[in-house]
Design an enzyme around this catalytic site. Structure first.
Site, PDB file in Angstrom:
ATOM      1  CG  HIS A  79      -5.687  -3.364   0.419  1.00 15.82           C
ATOM      2  ND1 HIS A  79      -4.916  -2.955  -0.650  1.00 15.82           N
ATOM      3  CD2 HIS A  79      -5.332  -2.569   1.464  1.00 15.82           C
ATOM      4  CE1 HIS A  79      -4.151  -1.945  -0.276  1.00 15.82           C
ATOM      5  NE2 HIS A  79      -4.378  -1.701   1.000  1.00 15.82           N
ATOM      6  CG  ASP A 117      -2.019   0.990   1.220  1.00 18.24           C
ATOM      7  OD1 ASP A 117      -3.000   0.868   0.462  1.00 18.24           O
ATOM      8  OD2 ASP A 117      -1.880   1.953   1.997  1.00 18.24           O
TER       9      ASP A 117
END
Length: 285
Positions: free
Chosen positions: A263, A98
């Protein structure tokens, strides 16, 4: 984290909370939003026998300092290079998730002699994200745009930090049980520290301003070290992009695949991540 020692390292005028452990070639692991270095707790035990793992809290996150500025990825990349130099490492592998992967991307561009290889988890390049914005992307990543609003996100986060943090994990599809309750409480403690919420927002605001401008200037440059891109097939990135194609625009040597995850790959699918990451770290290029 088991097998790791926690210390404060001063670099680039900032004090960083850093976990260090293991022996062997250095690997720095960079966390994403809204977490801190604890996100690597399921990964580092498998690295420690053969690698020196370094897990810092990024500028503004966790127990690192939270200065007013410096959230552009050029500055944050320099933070990591200088942390590693303070620890005695001039060349190292980088694994980023991320926001940490965006720091890793800039680190490989700005300091190619320092980065031996790069693994990016569940992102496409920042410039590609903004260049590709359409209604589908805007619906999936609406928080990128909401975070650009001055003051209001800070007010909402500060009013109900518990609600906001849990919503952030649900928004990005983290399944129940992937994050143990004591770890979630630690994330929440760090999220409530003075300056953390503003710093996270400044990280996103830098992406839409100076980071985009720097990426625009560097469209003709490509990362020279080997790059491994992994992403979650249950995440928001998978249906929106040909992830490998986006990275082949940015790097010379790219490999990768989707994983059975959302994610938060290090939290949700540590075994699948290690099955790809360990061979990549071991491979001779």
């Amino acid at each position: 984290m088991n097998g790791m020692q926690q210390q404060m390292v001063r670099a680039n005028g900032v004090r960083f909370n850093v976990w260090v452990g293991g022996k062997g070639p250095p690997v720095v692991l960079l966390h994403g939003y809204p977490e801190n270095a604890l996100m690597w707790r399921k990964i580092v035990p498998q690295l420690l026998p053969n690698y020196t793992a370094v897990c810092p809290d990024l500028r503004g996150y966790g127990d690192s300092d939270k200065p007013q500025g410096g959230y552009d990825k050029r500055t944050m990349a320099l933070d990591i290079k200088l942390i590693m130099e303070e620890l005695g490492f001039k060349r190292f592998a980088v694994v980023g998730h991320d926001r940490g992967a965006r720091v890793g991307h800039r680190l490989a561009l700005d300091h190619p002699n320092a980065v031996e290889r790069l693994c990016v988890l569940d992102i496409v390049p920042t410039h590609t994200m903004f260049r590709s914005t359409n209604k589908e992307l805007a619906r999936s990543y609406w928080h990128w745009f909401f975070f650009q609003v001055p003051d209001l996100p800070e007010a909402l986060m500060g009013a109900q930090p518990d609600v906001f943090l849990h919503f952030a994990f649900r928004l990005l599809g983290c399944p129940p049980g992937a994050i143990e309750d004591p770890v979630m409480q630690e994330y929440l403690r760090a999220f409530k520290l003075p300056g953390t919420q503003r710093a996270m927002l400044e990280d996103y605001r830098a992406a839409a301003t100076i980071d985009y401008q720097l990426d625009e200037q560097d469209l003709g440059r490509r990362i020279t070290c080997p790059l491994l891109a992994l992403w979650g097939e249950r995440g928001r990135m998978h249906p929106l992009f040909d992830v490998l194609a986006t990275w082949r625009e940015k790097a010379q040597r790219v490999e990768g695949r989707s994983l059975p995850s959302g994610h938060f790959i290090p939290e949700e699918a540590p075994e699948a991540l290690l099955a790809e990451l360990l061979p990549f770290l071991q491979r001779k290029f």
